[in-house]
Every structure is written in C-alpha cells, then in structure tokens.
Scaffold this motif. Structure first.
Motif, PDB file in Angstrom:
ATOM      1  N   GLU A 380       0.829  -1.205   0.000  1.00 35.38           N
ATOM      2  CA  GLU A 380       0.000   0.000   0.000  1.00 35.38           C
ATOM      3  C   GLU A 380       0.867   1.260   0.000  1.00 35.38           C
ATOM      4  O   GLU A 380       0.539   2.255  -0.665  1.00 35.38           O
ATOM      5  CB  GLU A 380      -0.919  -0.007   1.223  1.00 35.38           C
ATOM      6  N   ALA A 381       1.977   1.213   0.730  1.00 35.47           N
ATOM      7  CA  ALA A 381       2.876   2.368   0.754  1.00 35.47           C
ATOM      8  C   ALA A 381       3.500   2.612  -0.614  1.00 35.47           C
ATOM      9  O   ALA A 381       3.676   3.762  -1.037  1.00 35.47           O
ATOM     10  CB  ALA A 381       3.966   2.150   1.804  1.00 35.47           C
ATOM     11  N   GLU A 382       3.819   1.550  -1.330  1.00 34.77           N
ATOM     12  CA  GLU A 382       4.380   1.711  -2.675  1.00 34.77           C
ATOM     13  C   GLU A 382       3.350   2.321  -3.621  1.00 34.77           C
ATOM     14  O   GLU A 382       3.693   3.118  -4.501  1.00 34.77           O
ATOM     15  CB  GLU A 382       4.859   0.355  -3.190  1.00 34.77           C
ATOM     16  N   ILE A 383       2.070   1.977  -3.443  1.00 38.15           N
ATOM     17  CA  ILE A 383       1.023   2.560  -4.281  1.00 38.15           C
ATOM     18  C   ILE A 383       0.853   4.044  -3.963  1.00 38.15           C
ATOM     19  O   ILE A 383       0.699   4.874  -4.865  1.00 38.15           O
ATOM     20  CB  ILE A 383      -0.297   1.799  -4.084  1.00 38.15           C
ATOM     21  N   GLU A 389      -2.578   9.750 -10.696  1.00 35.93           N
ATOM     22  CA  GLU A 389      -3.343   9.164 -11.792  1.00 35.93           C
ATOM     23  C   GLU A 389      -3.076   7.661 -11.954  1.00 35.93           C
ATOM     24  O   GLU A 389      -3.812   6.961 -12.637  1.00 35.93           O
ATOM     25  CB  GLU A 389      -3.023   9.878 -13.103  1.00 35.93           C
ATOM     26  N   GLN A 390      -2.005   7.139 -11.313  1.00 35.12           N
ATOM     27  CA  GLN A 390      -1.678   5.718 -11.433  1.00 35.12           C
ATOM     28  C   GLN A 390      -2.154   4.897 -10.241  1.00 35.12           C
ATOM     29  O   GLN A 390      -2.134   3.676 -10.288  1.00 35.12           O
ATOM     30  CB  GLN A 390      -0.155   5.550 -11.589  1.00 35.12           C
ATOM     31  N   ARG A 391      -2.586   5.572  -9.168  1.00 31.37           N
ATOM     32  CA  ARG A 391      -2.896   4.843  -7.944  1.00 31.37           C
ATOM     33  C   ARG A 391      -4.117   3.949  -8.094  1.00 31.37           C
ATOM     34  O   ARG A 391      -4.136   2.809  -7.632  1.00 31.37           O
ATOM     35  CB  ARG A 391      -3.114   5.839  -6.796  1.00 31.37           C
ATOM     36  N   GLU A 392      -5.157   4.441  -8.761  1.00 32.22           N
ATOM     37  CA  GLU A 392      -6.388   3.660  -8.871  1.00 32.22           C
ATOM     38  C   GLU A 392      -6.159   2.360  -9.620  1.00 32.22           C
ATOM     39  O   GLU A 392      -6.596   1.286  -9.197  1.00 32.22           O
ATOM     40  CB  GLU A 392      -7.459   4.498  -9.560  1.00 32.22           C
ATOM     41  N   SER A 393      -5.452   2.457 -10.749  1.00 32.46           N
ATOM     42  CA  SER A 393      -5.179   1.240 -11.522  1.00 32.46           C
ATOM     43  C   SER A 393      -4.252   0.300 -10.764  1.00 32.46           C
ATOM     44  O   SER A 393      -4.387  -0.926 -10.833  1.00 32.46           O
ATOM     45  CB  SER A 393      -4.557   1.608 -12.872  1.00 32.46           C
ATOM     46  N   ALA A 394      -3.297   0.857  -9.992  1.00 39.24           N
ATOM     47  CA  ALA A 394      -2.384   0.016  -9.224  1.00 39.24           C
ATOM     48  C   ALA A 394      -3.131  -0.727  -8.120  1.00 39.24           C
ATOM     49  O   ALA A 394      -2.878  -1.902  -7.852  1.00 39.24           O
ATOM     50  CB  ALA A 394      -1.264   0.858  -8.631  1.00 39.24           C
TER      51      ALA A 394
END
Length: 464
Positions: A380-383, A389-394
């Motif tokens: 979760e910390a890496e996300i 803009e990349q967090r949701e897909s990750a």
C-alpha cells in the motif's frame, strides 16, 4: 556452409532453413551415386559443422534438438505400427541369448576397447560400457536389410526385424530402470542437495552464500574479476575465477550440479547475458537476476525473452551494497508453530524476504504477488508513492492479485517448518529471532527474555 555462415553471406533468419535443405541434399546426392552412402555423408557433415565454432551454433543445435525429438518419436511410432507382432513368434530361446550377449559382452567390449588410452576414470568407462539403449537407427536399418536378405533367400533373415525390435525394447526398459542405481553404485550419481550458482562477488552475494552454506546447500560464486572474489574466499565460500560462459567453466565446473542461478554482479548487461544463456540450461523459472538500473523506464525496458526473473524485490546492485555497508545481512530462519510468520515480521521490521528453502534444500525466490500478500502495508505504501493518476489502476491490479487462492498459496509457503531467507537490518538482531547457526525451532519470545536482552545490550563490553 561454414564459410558462408562465418562471413554472413546467409542472413541470420535463413541459416536454419538453408542448413536443413543442405542437409537433405547432402544425404540425397551421395545416395544416388552409392546406395546407403548418404547416412555417412550427413554424419561427416555433422562432425564438421559441430566443430566449426560458428557464431550461430547454439541456435542450430536448438533446432536440431527439437527436430530430433519430433522426428525420432514419429519414426518409432511408424516402425512399431509396421511391425507384424505375429513374427515375434518366430523367436526362440536363442533370441534371449543373443540379447544377453549384446548387452553383457558385445557392447561393453566394444566401448572399453574404444576408450583405451583415454583419461576417463574406470567407473565412468564401466557406466558407458554397460548402459547404451539401442534406438531408432538399429530398428530402421535392421528392418531394411532384413527384408532385402529375406528377398535374396538368406535363411533366417525374416527374424532380423523382430530380433532388433526385441533388443530395443529390452535395452530401453532395462537401462531406463537401472541407470540411476548403477550410477549410484559406481559413485557417479549426484546425491546431494541441488546447488545455487551465484554470479558476482560482493558483500551481498557473500552473505547470501554463507547463509546457504550453513544450511548445507552447495553454493558457488563466479566472477571474472579476481579482486571481487577476495571477500567470498575469506569467508571460505567456493569460488570460480573466470567467465562463467567460457570453455574453462564448461571444462572445470559441474554446471548441472546446480539447478539455480542468481545473476547479481555489478554489471547489469553481463547479468542479462548470463541469465539469458543459462535459461535454456536451468529453465527460465530457475534463473534470477537483480533489478537493473533504470529498469522501470520504457526506454530501458527489455523483452521478456532476455534476462532472468526478478530477484531481490526490485533492489539494484547499488541498493543492496548500500544496505550491506549499513550492517544488513542475510539470515535463514526456521518457522514453527510457536514462532510463526507474523512473529518473524514483528522481530524483523523492514526485512527483505528474498525466498525460502524447500524441504529438499531447493532455494525458491519470493514471488511479487507473495510480497504483496505477505506485506500488505508495504504494498500500500508503494502505491501511495505513485503519481495520483496511477494509484487507482495500481490498487485494482493489487486487488486482482490478492485472490483467496493466491493468498492461501502464499500463506502455505510460510507455514510451520518453512525456512525463510531474508536480508535483515542490523536493528533486527535480537535474541528472539532464531538464527540459522544457533536455533532451528524456538518458542515465542517472553517478557523475561526480552528484559534479559535489554540488560545484556546495556552492559559495558568486557576488556580483551
């Protein structure tokens, strides 16, 4: 053929087709001039091509191996299908005596005479002499000449085909079941644990090799730089000085006694080259490689066919070397019912779990999906560190990976009895953490033991 290949007169993508067509012509043309001479011609051609030291030899050999498996399997099926099993009734007790003489006399005497003057040890000569299953060439040639001799009126020629079929059947079954026990009896079979071959001498690889060695797992560090082998030599770790891809390594190392390769030198390009080359030897699933510098950038990404599988949880050589200089080290911990994985994580906060040792001593790395499941806060910390803009897909990708089946499989890998190989920080060194060299199974840490550890830590050092 060697001349045109070496001077690049034939395009790379055409070399295999050109070689195959030339092979057929080399068989057909001499055979038109003198019957059965085609086989001799292609045999000589194979000797020449194999010793021509062509740059594309590995690709040619790979094609040959694939073609051999397909064609020989097909020929065996065709020959067996054409065999009239009623003809096997012509065989008498003499057939059994003939098969025994071939296996116990003709084959051993021929091989031992051929090996006179060689430097092979006596036991290796015996293994070669008494193990040699007959194959497709024998059946094909015996069937051909048996028919011709029978047509010419030679007495008993009709049993040549069935006799050859029985000989192949007996030798394949007999040697298939007795080769391993016979090799063990002669002391030529590997009975130890599968080993780990490590590329590159460094603080990290030396610590990893020491940890595996203490677990009685064969390990070898190879490096073409002599200076980088000083540290593993001082730690009494077996080393090989030279290029692992060179002929010297093939001649002096038992490469097949290792089943895992970890490419961890300071040269990313060399790591990729060695991992790619050993992929066909060990299998892609057993060849691992440290993360390359700038690996995540599209401009520096490589196709999946190159390099090994990721090792070290995304850490580069420089990252690991920095950690080792800060006091980190590789340790192996055996889990138990009392000292489970959650307790291990609490004792070793921030530790990088590299892999685990199976019951047979095989070293297996930690998969990326295992890391996400076993260390959810870290995932979760890496996300959170990604652009918004990349967090949701990750997060969606992480959720897909963390299915019930994968979570159960991941948990099973760290169940009681598992041996975890991890890179741990210096502050994780506590008496509650079971170290490989001292404790295999420990109980959960108690308050009394924790207080004793704190008291020992505060005590002044004794004078030398």
């Amino acid at each position: 053929m060697s001349y045109t290949f070496r001077r690049a007169y034939v395009p790379e993508y055409m070399k295999v087709p050109v070689l195959f067509v030339t092979l057929l012509a080399t068989f057909a043309v001499p055979d038109l001039m003198l019957h059965e001479s085609g086989l001799l011609a292609v045999t000589v051609m194979g000797l020449v091509i194999a010793n021509a030291d062509l740059p594309s030899f590995d690709e040619l050999r790979r094609f040959k191996e694939h073609a051999t498996i397909l064609l020989v399997s097909g020929v065996f099926i065709l020959l067996a299908a054409s065999m009239d099993f009623a003809s096997l009734g012509q065989l008498t007790w003499r057939a059994g005596l003939f098969v025994a003489l071939v296996i116990l006399v003709a084959r051993p005497v021929t091989v031992l005479v051929a090996l006179i003057g060689t430097k092979l040890p006596r036991n290796e000569k015996l293994l070669i002499a008494f193990t040699g299953p007959r194959g497709v060439v024998l059946v094909a040639v015996a069937g051909l000449f048996g028919e011709r001799l029978a047509a010419a009126g030679v007495e008993g020629a009709g049993v040549i085909g069935p006799l050859a079929f029985v000989l192949v059947l007996v030798t394949v079954v007999l040697h298939g079941f007795t080769l391993a026990p016979f090799a063990r009896a002669l002391g030529l079979a590997s009975t130890g644990k599968p080993g780990v071959l490590i590329l590159g001498g460094s603080r990290f690889t030396t610590s990893l090799a020491e940890a595996l060695k203490r677990e009685e797992i064969p390990v070898l560090i190879a490096d073409p730089n002599h200076a980088r082998l000083v540290r593993p030599r001082a730690a009494n770790v077996p080393v090989f000085y030279g290029d692992i891809l060179g002929e010297a390594a093939e001649d002096s190392l038992e490469i097949l006694s290792y089943d895992t390769l970890i490419a961890a030198s300071d040269n990313d390009a060399y790591n990729t080259l060695v991992a790619t080359d050993f992929g066909s030897e060990y299998g892609r699933e057993n060849v691992w490689q440290l993360a390359r510098v700038k690996e995540g950038k599209a401009r520096h990404s490589l196709p999946t066919q190159l390099g090994g599988r990721p090792f070290g949880l995304g850490k580069t050589f420089g990252d690991l070397d920095t950690l080792m200089q800060s006091g980190w080290r590789v340790s192996v911990t055996t889990l138990s019912e009392d000292y489970d994985f959650e307790t291990w994580k609490a004792d070793r906060k921030g530790a990088l779990l590299l892999g685990r040792l199976k019951e047979d001593g095989t070293f297996r790395r930690l998969l990326s999906e295992d890391a996400d499941i076993l260390f959810p806060l870290r995932a979760e910390a890496e996300i959170d560190a990604l652009p918004e803009e990349q967090r949701e897909s990750a997060r969606a990708a992480l959720k897909r990976r963390m299915t019930e089946a994968r979570e159960a499989a991941s948990r099973a890998r760290v169940a009681a009895g598992a041996r975890l190989v991890a890179l741990v920080p210096p502050e994780a060194t506590t008496p509650t953490a079971p170290e490989i060299e001292t404790v295999k199974t420990v109980e959960k840490p108690t308050a009394a033991r924790a207080n004793a550890a704190k008291t020992a830590a505060k005590a002044p050092p004794k004078p030398a």
